[in-house]
Structures are given as C-alpha cells and as structure tokens.
Design an enzyme around this catalytic site. Structure first.
Site, PDB file in Angstrom:
ATOM      1  N   SER A 140       0.803  -1.227   0.000  1.00 16.89           N
ATOM      2  CA  SER A 140       0.000   0.000   0.000  1.00 16.89           C
ATOM      3  C   SER A 140       0.833   1.274   0.000  1.00 16.89           C
ATOM      4  O   SER A 140       1.869   1.374   0.656  1.00 16.89           O
ATOM      5  CB  SER A 140      -0.895   0.020   1.223  1.00 16.89           C
ATOM      6  OG  SER A 140      -1.466   1.297   1.375  1.00 16.89           O
ATOM      7  N   ARG A 153       1.539   9.078  -7.633  1.00 17.81           N
ATOM      8  CA  ARG A 153       2.025   7.773  -8.074  1.00 17.81           C
ATOM      9  C   ARG A 153       2.781   7.809  -9.389  1.00 17.81           C
ATOM     10  O   ARG A 153       3.795   7.124  -9.538  1.00 17.81           O
ATOM     11  CB  ARG A 153       0.827   6.851  -8.256  1.00 17.81           C
ATOM     12  CG  ARG A 153       0.205   6.571  -6.945  1.00 17.81           C
ATOM     13  CD  ARG A 153      -1.029   5.744  -7.082  1.00 17.81           C
ATOM     14  NE  ARG A 153      -1.457   5.425  -5.717  1.00 17.81           N
ATOM     15  CZ  ARG A 153      -2.541   4.761  -5.425  1.00 17.81           C
ATOM     16  NH1 ARG A 153      -3.334   4.337  -6.374  1.00 17.81           N
ATOM     17  NH2 ARG A 153      -2.847   4.514  -4.177  1.00 17.81           N
ATOM     18  N   ARG A 176      -4.876   8.946 -11.125  1.00 18.05           N
ATOM     19  CA  ARG A 176      -5.739   8.911  -9.944  1.00 18.05           C
ATOM     20  C   ARG A 176      -4.900   9.054  -8.687  1.00 18.05           C
ATOM     21  O   ARG A 176      -3.857   8.437  -8.564  1.00 18.05           O
ATOM     22  CB  ARG A 176      -6.508   7.598  -9.885  1.00 18.05           C
ATOM     23  CG  ARG A 176      -7.291   7.420  -8.612  1.00 18.05           C
ATOM     24  CD  ARG A 176      -8.142   6.187  -8.624  1.00 18.05           C
ATOM     25  NE  ARG A 176      -7.391   4.953  -8.496  1.00 18.05           N
ATOM     26  CZ  ARG A 176      -6.891   4.480  -7.344  1.00 18.05           C
ATOM     27  NH1 ARG A 176      -7.035   5.166  -6.228  1.00 18.05           N
ATOM     28  NH2 ARG A 176      -6.249   3.339  -7.324  1.00 18.05           N
TER      29      ARG A 176
HETATM   30  C1  LIG Z   1      -4.359  -4.244  -4.612  1.00 17.68           C
HETATM   31  C2  LIG Z   1      -5.192  -3.010  -4.779  1.00 17.68           C
HETATM   32  C3  LIG Z   1      -5.261  -2.077  -3.751  1.00 17.68           C
HETATM   33  C4  LIG Z   1      -6.035  -0.926  -3.895  1.00 17.68           C
HETATM   34  N1  LIG Z   1      -6.072  -0.025  -2.859  1.00 17.68           N
HETATM   35  C5  LIG Z   1      -6.850   1.084  -2.987  1.00 17.68           C
HETATM   36  C6  LIG Z   1      -6.947   2.016  -1.910  1.00 17.68           C
HETATM   37  O1  LIG Z   1      -6.328   1.855  -0.859  1.00 17.68           O
HETATM   38  N2  LIG Z   1      -7.742   3.096  -2.071  1.00 17.68           N
HETATM   39  C7  LIG Z   1      -8.440   3.302  -3.211  1.00 17.68           C
HETATM   40  O2  LIG Z   1      -9.162   4.280  -3.293  1.00 17.68           O
HETATM   41  N3  LIG Z   1      -8.379   2.419  -4.250  1.00 17.68           N
HETATM   42  C8  LIG Z   1      -7.597   1.325  -4.164  1.00 17.68           C
HETATM   43  N4  LIG Z   1      -7.534   0.433  -5.217  1.00 17.68           N
HETATM   44  C9  LIG Z   1      -8.392   0.638  -6.379  1.00 17.68           C
HETATM   45  C10 LIG Z   1      -9.809   0.193  -6.077  1.00 17.68           C
HETATM   46  O3  LIG Z   1      -9.784  -0.945  -5.250  1.00 17.68           O
HETATM   47  C11 LIG Z   1     -10.618  -0.177  -7.314  1.00 17.68           C
HETATM   48  O4  LIG Z   1     -10.467   0.787  -8.288  1.00 17.68           O
HETATM   49  C12 LIG Z   1     -12.094  -0.254  -6.972  1.00 17.68           C
HETATM   50  O5  LIG Z   1     -12.285  -1.095  -5.865  1.00 17.68           O
HETATM   51  C13 LIG Z   1     -12.908  -0.739  -8.139  1.00 17.68           C
HETATM   52  O6  LIG Z   1     -14.227  -0.948  -7.708  1.00 17.68           O
HETATM   53  P1  LIG Z   1     -15.364  -1.297  -8.741  1.00 17.68           P
HETATM   54  O7  LIG Z   1     -16.602  -1.465  -7.938  1.00 17.68           O
HETATM   55  O8  LIG Z   1     -15.384  -0.303  -9.827  1.00 17.68           O
HETATM   56  O9  LIG Z   1     -14.930  -2.680  -9.405  1.00 17.68           O
HETATM   57  P2  LIG Z   1     -14.508  -4.101  -8.792  1.00 17.68           P
HETATM   58  O10 LIG Z   1     -14.415  -4.092  -7.330  1.00 17.68           O
HETATM   59  O11 LIG Z   1     -13.341  -4.531  -9.594  1.00 17.68           O
HETATM   60  O12 LIG Z   1     -15.726  -5.037  -9.116  1.00 17.68           O
HETATM   61  C14 LIG Z   1     -15.998  -5.516 -10.380  1.00 17.68           C
HETATM   62  C15 LIG Z   1     -17.222  -6.383 -10.301  1.00 17.68           C
HETATM   63  O13 LIG Z   1     -17.661  -6.665 -11.616  1.00 17.68           O
HETATM   64  C16 LIG Z   1     -17.865  -8.041 -11.773  1.00 17.68           C
HETATM   65  N5  LIG Z   1     -17.611  -8.349 -13.174  1.00 17.68           N
HETATM   66  C17 LIG Z   1     -16.560  -7.968 -13.937  1.00 17.68           C
HETATM   67  N6  LIG Z   1     -16.715  -8.386 -15.184  1.00 17.68           N
HETATM   68  C18 LIG Z   1     -17.887  -9.048 -15.228  1.00 17.68           C
HETATM   69  C19 LIG Z   1     -18.610  -9.698 -16.257  1.00 17.68           C
HETATM   70  N7  LIG Z   1     -18.165  -9.730 -17.510  1.00 17.68           N
HETATM   71  N8  LIG Z   1     -19.785 -10.285 -15.930  1.00 17.68           N
HETATM   72  C20 LIG Z   1     -20.262 -10.243 -14.660  1.00 17.68           C
HETATM   73  N9  LIG Z   1     -19.632  -9.612 -13.660  1.00 17.68           N
HETATM   74  C21 LIG Z   1     -18.459  -9.027 -13.951  1.00 17.68           C
HETATM   75  C22 LIG Z   1     -16.959  -8.702 -10.800  1.00 17.68           C
HETATM   76  O14 LIG Z   1     -17.457  -9.975 -10.480  1.00 17.68           O
HETATM   77  C23 LIG Z   1     -17.022  -7.729  -9.637  1.00 17.68           C
HETATM   78  O15 LIG Z   1     -18.149  -8.025  -8.849  1.00 17.68           O
HETATM   79  C24 LIG Z   1      -6.746  -0.702  -5.084  1.00 17.68           C
HETATM   80  C25 LIG Z   1      -6.672  -1.640  -6.111  1.00 17.68           C
HETATM   81  C26 LIG Z   1      -5.872  -2.755  -5.983  1.00 17.68           C
HETATM   82  C27 LIG Z   1      -5.730  -3.670  -7.143  1.00 17.68           C
END
Ligand SMILES: Cc1cc2nc3c(=O)[nH]c(=O)nc-3n(C[C@H](O)[C@H](O)[C@H](O)COP(=O)(O)OP(=O)(O)OC[C@H]3O[C@@H](n4cnc5c(N)ncnc54)[C@H](O)[C@@H]3O)c2cc1C
Ligand code: FES
Lengths: 253, 645
Positions: B292, B338, B443
């Site tokens: 992190s 970053r 970001r």
């Molecule tokens: C290791 C790591 C640490 C991070 N730490 C931070 C942090 O400390 N602070 C911060 O602000 N951000 C952080 N981020 C970024 C942040 O976590 C993500 O950008 C954010 O959680 C994305 O959320 P989301 O709801 O858009 O998508 P996601 O949480 O990626 O969810 C995607 C969803 O879509 C579904 N899905 C995808 N494709 C399909 C499909 N074709 N059919 C059906 N379902 C599908 C999946 O099953 C899932 O439920 C971090 C990212 C990573 C990788």
C-alpha cells in the site's frame, strides 16, 4: 523441486470423484501454491487433459475465493496463510502433496476443488448487517466508539469468508464465520438495535443451511487464515441465550 | 489504412453550468423523479458487485426498484474491491489541517493532470463527506483514536490528512459494508443475485440498452436478461498487461462488449502504474502484489548512489544512499503522486542503480520509522502488509528494507459517461473503475474507493431516475431479433474458441500480450514503440484465433474457456490503448510520451492541442476507431505545470 501431487478430480456434482496422481517437475520455491497448480494446468492442457478447477481471484489472501485441503490441513501447513499466499519454499523436494476440496455438507462440490459456499451468503442475508439505508446516516463523529471496541470489532471483521473453518470442523459447523459477524456488529454502537434479532436470524439460517453444531473443538480457529478467535463463539452463545430469553418479549429488541 | 479517424466533437450535456458548488444540487433538482409505486415496475440490471455495483444495487433495491445483480465470483463479497488496502479520502477536515471540499476538488483535478471534468470532480469531493457517514452507520470498523473518533492518515498528492482507513484492509471493510446492505436487499426480495454469472454481451433495442446475455459459469447455460436500464460496474482492465495488482479475474469483457455495441471508450491509454509493488521474481509469476501507498507515510525510498552496488542494504552507509524522492521533490518527498514516484523508480533503475536480483527494484526502508516510533507502532500501522511481504518474499521487512518496483494497478480510462454517468448508449450507465469519469490522467491514492461509493450510493441512484422516469419501456423478450442476434454472437464466439484446438494455452498468449503492452504502452511510450506494438498485437491476435487450445466444453464449469473469452477481448482493447497513446502527442499523468518531457524529465502537457477527453467509437474489428473529442474547460483550477517540488 520435483513433487508428486495427488489431487481430487470430480467432473461435477453427480460424479463420485477420485484422487489422481500427477508428477510435477522444476517447481521454484518462490512460486505460490496456486502458481504451482498453474504450471500443472498448462501442462495438462497441452497434453489434452482437463485442467484442475479451483477457485481463486485476488491471490493476496483477502478475497476468500481460494481454499483447498493440503495434506489434510485447510489452506495447508502454514498458519495464518491462505492457499494463494502459501509458497512452495514450505515444501521439500520429492514430497507427495494431497490436495482436496473443502468437505462439508453445506458446501457441495461443484467440480474438482471448487465448492458451493452460497450458504455463507444466506447467513449474512439473515441478519449480518446494520439496517442503515443509504442517505439515512448521522454525522460520523456523532457517536464515538471506544478504541478497544473498534479494534476488537475490526479483528472479527477481518474474516474473509473462505470456509476453512467449516472444512476443518469435525461437525462441519459454520459457527466461527457466523460468530465473527455477530461479534463485529455487536461490539459497535451501530449494531445494538438489531443485536438480538441478528443472532437469532443468523443462527437459524446457519442451521437450515446444513452446517453442523459447534462442540468447541477449536479446529476452526486453528486453521483460520485471519486468526478469528474462538472467543467470538462464546460471545455469540451469550447473545443467543439472551436473545432466546427475550424472544417472548417485544419483538426486535 | 489509417489507425484512426476524426469524428464529431462530443459534449457532456447533462452537467449544469454556473457555480460549481451548486451544480450537483441543481442537477438533482432538475432531474425527474420516479414515484415509489412505479419503481416496483422498473427493472435495473447491475453488472458487478464491487464498491460501485454493490452499493448501487443495494441502494436501488432500498429505493424499491427491481434489481438483478451479477458477478463472476462465487459470492458478491469477493469483488476485486475487497483487495484495496490503504484507505478512502473524504473532505471531513477532522484534523483542522486546512482541508475542505474545495481543496479535495483542487487536489484531484491537479492530481489528474488537468484531464478530468471539473463538474464531476467537485461533486465527488462534496459527496465524499456523506460516504464516511454512511459507512460508519453500517458498522464499518474504521481505525479510531483513543478518544473514540476516526483516525486519518496522509496519502500521495495531498498535504492534508484526509484518508480514512481500516488497518490495511479498507477495501475489504467498505465492501463488506456494501455487501451486507446488498444481502439485506436480497433477503427483502428487491435484489435478485446471480453469482458465478458472466456478462458476455449487451442487448440494445431501439437505441436503448435493454438487457445482457450472460453465461452461468457452473452449468454453461446462456440466457438473455432484460431490464429498463443496464448499469455496468465491472471494474478496471489493468489485466490487459497480464501482470498487475488486479485480481486474476478482472477483465474488460463487459465494457468492451458494450463498446462494440455503441458505447464510446474514453482515454483507454491512461493507466496507473503503482510505485510500490513487490518486484517480479520469475517467469511463472501470475500476479503482482501491491504494498500500500500508505507505507510511503513512514517508509523512505532509496537506492545506492553507486551503480551496481550489491552490498546488503544495511551495509550501505547513509552518505552513500540516494533518497531520490526527497532529493528531487522536497515539498512532497516520498508522498509525490504515483505517476511521478513510478517514473522516478524506473529512471533510477534504468540508470543502473536498481537493487535486487533483477536490478528492477528500489528500497522502501522503515529503519527510521522504527527508530522514531518503535516497532510496535509500526506494526500497529502496517503489520498485515509486513506479514504479506514476508510471506511472499521470505524476507523480514522489520530488519531488511522492502524491495519494491512499479506495477500496473488501475485504469483511469473506461467507458465515456456524461455527468449523469450515462454512456453514449441511452439507458447504459457505467460506474466505478469501469467508467472514465473523475481521475483524469492520474488517480490519487484513496480516491477509487471514494469514487466507487460516490457513484453507487449517491450519484447513480439519483441520476438514473431521470432516465427511468420515461419508463417502463416496451417489453422485450428473448425472441426479439436483437436479443436473438446477441445470444447467437455469444454462442458463436464460445464455439469458435473451443473449436480452434490448437497448441498453445490461453495463459501463454496472455503473458505475451502483457509483455508487448508493458514494453511499449507501459511507463514510457514512444511513437515508434506504439506503432510496433500495434503490429505485434495484431499478429498475436491472429495467432490466438489459430493456435489457442481451450480444453473441455461449454456445458459446465470451464475456467479455461472463461479466460479465453477475456483474453480475446483484451487483444482488441490493447490495440485501442496503443492507438489512443499514439494519438496523444503529449505527456500527462500516467501517460508519458518520451518525446514530450520538460528539460528535467517531467511530463510535458500540451493544453493547446490536448485538453480534451478522447472518446473512441467502435466501427468494426478491422476498421479504424473514430475519435470524438470532449473539450475540457477549467474555470476554477487553472492548468499549470504540476509541481511537487
Ligand atoms: C491491490 C489493490 C489495492 C487498492 N487499494 C486502494 C486504496 O487503498 N484506495 C483506493 O481508493 N483504491 C484502491 N484500489 C483501487 C480500487 O480498489 C478499485 O479501483 C475499486 O475497488 C474498483 O471498484 P469497482 O466497484 O469499480 O470494481 P470491482 O471491485 O473490480 O468489481 C468488479 C465487479 O464486476 C464483476 N464483473 C466484472 N466483469 C464481469 C462480467 N463480464 N460479468 C459479470 N460480472 C463481472 C466482478 O465480479 C465484480 O463483482 C486498489 C486496487 C488494488 C488492485
Ligand atoms: S485468491 Fe483471494 S484469498 Fe486466495
């Protein structure tokens, strides 16, 4: 390293399943356990065989997707570590490793090492939440929370829902999972109004889903990759007793 | 053939103008409402159960809509958001350190290198405050001080402490909060949950998004699902690089399929390379692990001053170490944004100062912090991260400095949406990492969680009503020609993937694609490199369709088939990313074109020519993409050369 893997293969819920032996060669000690399985799967694919199905996603020990019994231990030999975070340096050259799915009545096998854990979602749906519809929240600092309680709530909230506790339990009980949520929400002021209806709902859902009863064997906490303590179950039991005593009283208190 | 074509400009017509502070209020007031009795008659499909999709589905359910929710994991709780570690920003100003909604707005527009929309970012900053209240009410166990109030910490790109956290598991705790709210609605019958289902196509009828084609990943059954509106919350596409910090299943399929059906894809080349990840250790590597950014609060980044110095780090005396971030950026030090920290790491390694077996690594050292605060305090803050590091590398970071290197982490690009979060296909809304909206070209840390929850809890439930007020729309069923065609496309593609029966695995193609992208469309990009990459991607894609081997059949759980479909879409996306990077002849945020840098090696923007969002229209798999520009205007935060010195 060269290893012999004995892996549970089962083509679907209807199939009986069996252990199948696969040798794997040239495994680096820096590989994770799942990377070792990737190597096997690539080889099986090229040999025209079906790769081994296993659940995984984050490979960081947090999503709770991975889970397999490795040499008789849920998530393998290293304490506090999920299968995806287990590295091959904990095994020795020439070793034979048995790999099986979680086995529990409430977690039917889907295929190979993949099981159906939807029963956990049903337990949460039966009360593992605080009713706080979007937009209704008071200012966050309106209610201070003693640090000790916040920290203890966090410890319990660290559960990743992987199901190792169930796999390790001689009764196939999901009580540690259930108790972790009851404890987290029960320690916070926000969780108080639903404290007793929550525990009743969740325990009922737990029993209905086919999990066994808890007899304090303690195997669950020993394999829990997040170290959820057994004391959460004690807390659940106390809340449950109080809740059943209250059941006759006014509902929802 | 040209790589792209010019199209008409595009504009966001839903954002009100006038004072930025009241735009969101005014938009909400102008939006049409749906009365509670009618909501029951309206169905909304939400694809994804991460912070964005989970919070949206729960909130829409609470409002009384009929919601159908989908995720590919076995449970909605496992969405990739669960892995977020460091924290979530909010302009609460609990520290009295000069924070405000306006400052968060300002920091985010600046952090994004002036490539985001002021209206959106301001709304995000406003809503951030409500998110913390909402999460606390749900029982999210944020870190607290001894007095019982919420603790905060600093994150990159900010000089105030506005990041709320739950140890190193903030994403997990926020997601479980949203998941529990979602489960409550599932129990109440307003949300129908379909886990282990993958969306493989969008159904557009009479110009409106009306449904999706999904595959049940357990039975292989293909079905067509209908609704009055479709919301995509399917996350980011960083896995196009094969190695990234994303979960293995993260993919572009949902948004790419929608793109092929008319949704414009905005700024696909804006990729965030995170500076602090565990370096690659071997060719078998399946993913990279983030350490992190919060670690940069207390860890100091350094490399040996002498090239190729291979002494153990503790044997290198202070005066032979180069704390290069503190040297180059005294005002922000180790907490520069970053993109800047990543490029600096690349530069010191490229010039021969890198450490570790591959030379692609720099130290992140906690010796000072342990000396200053004591081991216990450091353990309380970062204990789980240190353990994770030790588990993976076998080294103890309390004694030996961590080795870190940049890795692909987040994608700022995504489907183009207007202020209402609606794409260019009416009735198709896109939220969370899947859209392009708020982060411009870079970001800031702890802002993705904020955006996901802002979109899902507070923005979409308001703006979608304005669209749904015109519904319910005429019923469609599985026999509608558009539905039949969409389903046939899906079946045909799956059959084709299974029929190739070649001699290479899906992963081998994915790895090779990732290498091309990392090499030419990663931390540094050039005209020649991008052109080369496009040629290589095309050739590899052709090979893929001739040589891939997908074992088994489509009638049951088949993880190789799932992967193959995702990789096939990554090929198409990869090409568009390179085209976008090629056309943007400037450097901004995470997009660094070697030809465009200041004399001291910083990103050189070209606001005259490139102060716009590039929204790409799909015109066919072998036809050039069409570029639509949305001009960006800045009334409040005036574009300047970003300086963190
Ligand atoms: C290791 C790591 C640490 C991070 N730490 C931070 C942090 O400390 N602070 C911060 O602000 N951000 C952080 N981020 C970024 C942040 O976590 C993500 O950008 C954010 O959680 C994305 O959320 P989301 O709801 O858009 O998508 P996601 O949480 O990626 O969810 C995607 C969803 O879509 C579904 N899905 C995808 N494709 C399909 C499909 N074709 N059919 C059906 N379902 C599908 C999946 O099953 C899932 O439920 C971090 C990212 C990573 C990788
Ligand atoms: S893959 Fe996520 S916990 Fe193991």
């Amino acid at each position: 390293m060269n290893l012999t893997l004995r892996i549970w293969r089962q083509s679907g819920p209807g199939d009986k399943g069996r252990m199948v032996t696969y040798p794997v060669a040239d495994i680096s000690p820096d590989m994770s356990f799942l990377e070792m399985l990737d190597v096997l799967n690539e080889r099986l694919t090229l040999a025209g065989e079906e790769p081994v199905a296993f659940d995984h996603d984050c490979r960081e020990g947090i999503c709770g997707a991975c889970g397999m019994v490795i040499n008789g231990n849920a998530h393998g030999p290293q304490r506090g570590t999920t299968a995806c975070q287990l590295h091959m340096r904990h095994f020795t050259d020439g070793e034979t490793i048995d790999i099986e799915p979680w086995r529990a009545r409430a977690f039917p096998v889907v295929k190979d090492l993949v099981v159906d854990r939807n029963a956990f979602d049903r337990i949460i749906a039966a009360g593992g939440y605080v009713t706080a519809p979007t937009g209704s929240a008071p200012e966050a600092h309106a209610t201070p929370v003693a640090k000790a309680n916040a920290d203890a709530a966090f410890e319990a909230a660290a559960c990743i829902g992987c199901g190792a506790c169930v796999a390790a339990c001689p009764n196939g009980s999901g009580m540690l999972f259930t108790a972790a949520k009851v404890t987290q929400l029960g320690l916070l002021p926000q969780g108080q109004p639903e404290r007793y209806t929550r525990v009743l709902g969740m325990v009922d859902a737990h029993d209905e889903a086919g999990f066994g009863g808890c007899t304090n064997a303690g195997e669950c906490t020993a394999v829990c990759p997040k170290g959820i303590p057994l004391s959460t179950i004690g807390r659940l039991n106390r809340d449950y007793l109080r809740a059943t005593a209250k059941r006759g009283d006014t509902p929802g208190t | 053939m040209d790589l792209w074509q010019e199209g008409d400009p595009i504009a966001d017509t839903t954002a009100p103008d006038g004072p930025v502070e009241t735009r969101w209020d005014r938009r909400r007031f102008a939006a049409r409402l749906v009365n509670p009795a009618n909501r029951r008659k309206l169905t909304v499909i939400v694809v994804g159960t991460g912070l964005a999709g989970g919070s949206a589905a729960a909130t829409l359910g609470e409002l009384g809509y009929r919601v159908k929710s989908y995720c590919y994991q076995d449970s909605p709780r496992r969405a990739h958001s669960i892995a977020a570690q460091g924290g979530i920003n909010a302009a609460k100003n609990y520290r009295n350190d000069g924070d405000s909604v306006h400052r968060l707005f300002y920091d985010t527009v600046k952090g994004g290198d002036f490539r985001s929309r002021e209206s959106n970012v301001h709304r995000l900053a406003q809503v951030s405050v409500e998110i913390i209240d909402q999460c606390v009410a749900q029982g999210v166990p944020f870190a607290r001080e001894y007095g019982g109030l919420l603790d905060t910490r600093s994150f990159g790109g900010a000089q105030v402490q506005r990041t709320f956290y739950a140890r190193g598991q903030t994403g997990q705790q926020l997601l479980l909060g949203a998941y529990q709210a979602l489960e409550r609605q599932i129990a109440a019958g307003t949300v129908e949950m379909n886990s282990r289902h993958e969306m493989l196509e969008l159904v557009v009828v009479d110009g409106r998004a009306r449904g999706i084609v999904v595959r049940d990943l357990v039975t292989g059954e293909i079905s067509t699902e209908f609704a009055d509106a479709v919301v995509l919350a399917s996350g980011g596409y960083g896995n196009v690089f094969y190695l990234s910090t994303n979960a293995k299943g993260c993919n572009v399929t949902a948004t790419w399929r929608a793109h092929r059906k008319g949704a414009y894809f905005a700024n696909p080349c804006y990729t965030q390379i995170h500076p602090t990840c565990i370096p690659v250790s071997g060719g078998y590597q399946s993913k990279l692990t983030l350490m992190s950014e919060s670690l940069r609060n207390d860890g100091r980044v350094w490399v040996p001053k002498a090239k190729g110095d291979d002494r153990a780090p503790r044997d290198i005396p202070e005066n032979e170490r180069d704390y290069y971030l503190e040297r180059m950026y005294p005002a922000f030090g180790n907490l520069v944004p970053r993109d800047i920290a990543s490029r600096a790491a690349k530069n010191v390694c490229d010039s021969g100062h890198g450490v570790g077996p591959t030379g692609l690594g720099v130290y992140l050292d906690f010796a000072d912090a342990i000396g200053r605060l004591g081991r216990n305090a450091v353990e309380a803050r970062y204990g789980n991260l240190f353990e994770m590091y030790e588990r993976i590398t076998g080294e103890d970071p309390y004694r030996v400095p961590m080795r870190i290197y940049p890795a692909v982490h987040y994608t700022m690009g995504g489907l183009w949406v207007d202020y209402d979060l609606q794409s260019t296909v009416p009735g198709l809304f896109v939220i969370g990492e899947a859209n392009f909206s708020d982060h411009g070209a870079n970001r800031l840390g702890a802002s993705a969680l904020m955006q996901g929850l802002a979109d899902g809890y507070f923005v979409l439930p308001n703006t979608i009503a304005d669209y749904l007020a015109a519904g319910p729309f005429a019923p469609v069923d599985a026999n509608h020609p558009e539905a039949v065609a969409a389903r046939a496309d899906v079946e045909d593609r799956l059959a084709r993937l299974l029929a190739v029966d070649g001699d290479r695995t899906v992963d081998s193609f994915h790895r090779e694609l990732g290498q091309i992208m990392w090499e030419h469309c990663g931390m540094e990009r050039t005209d020649a490199g991008l052109r080369k990459a496009i040629g290589e991607i095309r050739a590899l894609r052709e090979q893929f369709w001739q040589r891939v081997r997908v074992p088994g059949d489509g009638e049951r759980l088949n993880q190789a088939l799932e992967k193959a479909g995702r990789v096939a879409d990554f090929f198409e996306l990869a090409e568009l990313m390179c085209v976008d990077a090629l056309h943007r002849e400037e450097s901004c945020g995470g997009h660094f074109r070697a030809e465009h840098q200041t004399p001291d090696g910083e990103a050189q923007r070209d606001d005259e020519r490139f102060a716009y969002v590039a929204a790409w229209e799909y015109t066919g798999s072998d036809r050039p993409a069409v570029l639509h520009r949305e001009n960006l205007t800045f009334e409040y935060v005036h574009p300047s050369q970003r300086s963190y010195k």
